[in-house]
Design a protein around this motif. Structure first.
Motif, short mmCIF file in Angstrom:
data_model
loop_
_atom_site.label_atom_id
_atom_site.label_comp_id
_atom_site.label_asym_id
_atom_site.label_seq_id
_atom_site.Cartn_x
_atom_site.Cartn_y
_atom_site.Cartn_z
N PHE A 1 0.94 -1.16 0.07
CA PHE A 1 0.22 0.24 -0.16
C PHE A 1 1.16 1.43 0.06
O PHE A 1 2.11 1.08 0.46
N LEU A 2 0.16 1.98 -1.05
CA LEU A 2 0.94 3.36 -0.62
C LEU A 2 0.38 4.42 0.52
O LEU A 2 -0.27 4.44 1.07
N VAL A 3 1.51 4.89 1.19
CA VAL A 3 1.22 6.27 1.68
C VAL A 3 2.07 7.27 1.34
O VAL A 3 3.08 6.58 0.97
N CYS A 4 2.26 8.38 2.49
CA CYS A 4 2.74 9.44 2.08
C CYS A 4 3.69 9.56 3.06
O CYS A 4 4.67 8.68 4.04
N ALA A 5 4.88 10.06 2.01
CA ALA A 5 6.37 9.87 2.39
C ALA A 5 6.89 10.72 3.98
O ALA A 5 7.84 9.78 4.46
N ASP A 6 5.63 11.53 3.54
CA ASP A 6 6.55 12.38 5.08
C ASP A 6 5.65 11.83 6.17
O ASP A 6 6.58 12.07 7.74
N CYS A 7 4.41 11.87 6.20
CA CYS A 7 3.63 11.75 7.71
C CYS A 7 2.91 10.27 7.53
O CYS A 7 2.39 9.90 8.48
N GLU A 8 3.49 9.72 5.91
CA GLU A 8 2.92 8.06 6.36
C GLU A 8 1.63 8.14 7.06
O GLU A 8 0.53 7.05 6.60
N ALA A 9 0.93 8.98 6.42
CA ALA A 9 -0.86 8.82 6.18
C ALA A 9 -1.29 8.28 4.84
O ALA A 9 -0.53 7.61 4.27
N GLY A 10 -2.14 6.89 5.22
CA GLY A 10 -2.89 6.29 4.10
C GLY A 10 -3.20 5.23 4.61
O GLY A 10 -4.71 5.25 5.69
N PRO A 11 -3.32 4.10 3.85
CA PRO A 11 -2.74 3.83 2.40
C PRO A 11 -4.33 4.69 1.16
O PRO A 11 -4.62 4.97 2.46
N ILE A 12 -2.94 5.39 0.89
CA ILE A 12 -3.29 6.56 -0.41
C ILE A 12 -3.98 5.79 -2.04
O ILE A 12 -3.80 6.50 -3.26
N GLY A 13 -2.35 4.69 -1.69
CA GLY A 13 -2.65 3.34 -2.77
C GLY A 13 -2.14 2.41 -2.97
O GLY A 13 -2.04 1.99 -1.73
N TRP A 14 -2.12 1.51 -3.89
CA TRP A 14 -1.99 -0.04 -4.07
C TRP A 14 -1.52 0.17 -5.34
O TRP A 14 -0.84 0.30 -5.83
N HIS A 15 -0.48 -1.29 -4.73
CA HIS A 15 0.55 -1.79 -5.75
C HIS A 15 0.23 -2.87 -5.48
O HIS A 15 1.03 -3.87 -4.47
N CYS A 16 -0.04 -3.79 -6.70
CA CYS A 16 0.73 -5.27 -6.37
C CYS A 16 2.15 -5.67 -7.22
O CYS A 16 2.47 -5.21 -8.05
#
Ligand code: ZN
Length: 160
Positions: free
Chosen positions: A128-143
């Protein structure tokens, strides 16, 4: 007995009116010639985020801290049903906490197209993608089975 025959007269239902003052009814074009596939209802707001080439018109930012995730034009709009864990400040513990089906995404073909992005640990074959700075997320998805597809959920990011 005079009232008995009043209901037997069908002509009373349609009085002759040579000049009908009713509003003009436009001809309905329903089901005349529309062989196109049923278009799903577009989510409100997504139209103004996508350019004619299907790319993101605006920069994609973290909703929480404003960190820049994608520059304008770095991704293409894509529809796909993906299950993302519920948003948490820290995404690491969120995977086991249910989630939301997200359908509208920014599809990024190259990881280096991101300005900033972080990833969770593998969950099965998914990151799962998260913000690089604050780690908020998941904002996205990667298989991991598709190295060239990174999905960023529209509803989980801010646009500027
Ligand atoms: Zn952030």
């Amino acid at each position: 007995m005079a009232a008995a025959c009043a209901g037997m007269e069908p002509a009373a239902a349609a009085p002759p009116s040579p000049s009908a003052p009713t509003a003009p009814s436009p001809p309905s074009p329903s089901s005349s010639s529309s062989p196109s596939s049923p278009s799903p209802p577009a989510a409100p707001g997504s139209a103004e985020l996508v350019c004619a080439q299907g790319r993101n018109l605006k920069a994609v930012l973290c909703q929480r801290c404003g960190s820049r995730v994608l520059l304008p034009g770095a991704a293409t709009f894509a529809r796909r049903e993906l299950l993302l864990p519920a948003m948490r400040k820290k995404a690491v513990a969120a995977a086991a906490n249910g989630g939301d089906v997200v359908r509208e995404h920014w599809l990024v073909r190259d990881m280096f197209s991101f300005e900033n992005v972080g990833f969770t640990r593998d969950v099965g074959n998914v990151k799962f993608l998260v913000c690089a700075d604050c780690e908020a997320g998941p904002i996205g998805w990667h298989c991991l089975d598709d190295k060239d597809s990174f999905y960023v959920a529209l509803e989980r990011v801010a646009h500027e």
